[in-house]
Design an enzyme around this catalytic site. Sequence first.
Site, PDB file in Angstrom:
ATOM      1  CG  ASP A  94       2.231 -26.099  72.141  1.00  0.00           C
ATOM      2  OD1 ASP A  94       1.936 -26.850  73.091  1.00  0.00           O
ATOM      3  OD2 ASP A  94       2.425 -24.879  72.276  1.00  0.00           O
ATOM      4  CD  GLU A  95       5.864 -28.619  76.650  1.00  0.00           C
ATOM      5  OE1 GLU A  95       6.880 -28.360  77.323  1.00  0.00           O
ATOM      6  OE2 GLU A  95       4.715 -28.262  76.986  1.00  0.00           O
TER       7      GLU A  95
END
Length: 388
Positions: A94-95
Amino acid sequence: MDAFFASVEVLERPEVVGKPAVVAHDSPRSVVTSATYEARALGIRSAMPLVQARRLVPDVIVLEPHFEKYRHYSRLVMKIFHDFTPLVEQLSIDEAFLDVSGATKIFGTPEEIASLIRTRVKAVTGLPCSVGVASTKFVAKLASTKSKPNGLLVIPEEDTLQFLHPLPIDALWGVGKKTAEVLKRRGLHTVSDVAHSPESSLISALGQAAGSHLYALAWARDPRPVSTERVDKSMGKEHTFTEDVTDLDTLKATLLFQADQVGAQLRKAQLEARTIGLKVTYSDFESITRSRTLPEATSVGREIHKVVCELLEDLRLGGRSVRLMGVRAASLVEAGGQQLSLWEEDTDPWKDAEIAMDQVGEKFGPDSVRPASFLRKIEPTRESGTPG
């Protein structure tokens, strides 16, 4: 992404919007995987035991995790990033870091690009995300954290030190609890304090590598480019027992199962590990990690098992109950990429055996052939893989 797992679960549970909720398996021994910002405001954090979260917020909503959903939304988000620039460094599910210096003629200023990305992610996935814009990866990361939830923060290059120096020392990458204690004992409480300390003093306190690293970051010196080659930093397996365990033989049997799985992961990825780690969480939730760097990298489960058993024995449990146990392989290198030892043979019978087991497992399923030692009963509890 903002509270990514929780945000994905809430997409299909609109009645949960605005309420404290956590992602966790609903069992007495579960831990919180993710928490909504409403839950975080009440003191709930990731990795907190679910029983503790319920003590803090008795009516907290528990959402069962669905990891395939998270992978699906991650792929959608990363595709959006690649629509703006090919220079995407995915850090986790998620990054990511994006280098947009070559995209400004098409999409506008970095701030406009960041705004476009947030709008596109929301439109395609329904999920919120926060973006930090800066001239270095380190400061961009800090800016994205400061802008959460669902925000955008731009730090112009000329304002970098003005933004960075007032922050507490634990804002610096590499400053954990113990390092912070060392720095605070020397009267260093902010990034500015670190920046205005002699570099030699930091090296004396923390060692050459860490001292020089923190001194450079305190002056916003971070020359690392955005790298499009993502390599797993580590691989591991963790196991939470349904009941606390004190029996050393049971613990070693569990470690053998985990070590074999980690070895199989490494071989599948054509990697070997130079560092092997052990994680133990006691019944009082105290966690201890130990690691050892090997003279030669390995992907052999039996070699990994030997190391983690030695690390376990060094802990001298003294009858303490164990709640969770994990094996980790780190400092990964390409398989066969190291020189052979002058005194070691080029073949390893255990490695040959495990490769043969891999081949049988691919054809007939992962449990079609197993070591005889696995015939003894090993508790069938939830296992979790932890790639880095």
